[in-house]
Design an enzyme around this catalytic site. Sequence first.
Site, short mmCIF file in Angstrom:
data_model
loop_
_atom_site.label_atom_id
_atom_site.label_comp_id
_atom_site.label_asym_id
_atom_site.label_seq_id
_atom_site.Cartn_x
_atom_site.Cartn_y
_atom_site.Cartn_z
CB CYS A 46 38.36 47.16 41.94
SG CYS A 46 39.01 45.47 42.05
CD GLU A 87 31.78 49.14 43.74
OE1 GLU A 87 32.20 48.23 42.98
OE2 GLU A 87 32.39 50.10 44.48
CG HIS A 108 34.70 46.37 44.43
ND1 HIS A 108 34.38 46.52 43.22
CD2 HIS A 108 35.57 45.26 44.48
CE1 HIS A 108 35.07 46.02 42.46
NE2 HIS A 108 35.78 45.04 43.30
CB ILE A 152 36.05 41.20 44.55
CG1 ILE A 152 35.07 41.31 45.65
CG2 ILE A 152 35.89 40.11 43.64
CD1 ILE A 152 33.77 41.52 45.13
NE ARG A 153 40.12 38.03 39.43
CZ ARG A 153 39.74 38.37 38.41
NH1 ARG A 153 38.02 38.45 38.12
NH2 ARG A 153 40.15 38.65 37.21
#
Length: 186
Positions: A77, A169, A167, A131-132
């Site tokens: 990201c 993770e 992501h 996420i964004r």
Amino acid sequence: MGILALQGAFIEHTKMLHRLGVDSFEIRQKKDLLLPMDGIILPGGESTTMFKLLNDLDMTTTIKELIQNGLPTFGTCAGMLLLAKTVDNYHSDFLGTMNIAVKKNAYGRQLGSFRTTGTFASTQNVPFVFIRAPHVTEYGDTVEVLSIVNDKIVAVREHNQLATAFHPELTTDTSIHQYFIDMCQQ
């Protein structure tokens, strides 16, 4: 394995590597970049803040040289943004070591965050958390596209560099981290 720990989701990467039996350490200052490492992870978070801290801590040139000299590097990201040569809708320089152009916050604000599954390299049904997130808008001849979601490129590799817009993770699936570990061992 070194994990940039200035800001962002570095703890989650540490936990993922631990699950895979890989030792890691946090990179918080320039001297940490001099420690022996098989690879480095640039986590998700706030790219502008991370880059400002890299500059403030006089780490930018050193980390860029390590990557250019072949250190396996995995950016997730915000880490993808740090690696990109250009960011389409943002006027700032980052590390610029990967021959990609990306669009920052391509899926909108926090409310545009989502989960899905997709194919990563040859592995199917891999969970992705956006996420964004950015996505790749252009890439050079030496860049290999590893994942596409909704007609947008979301994972790429160029030589020693791996970047994902999502992501990995933040899931329990270890396949993408294992892919990076395999890169480090080549």
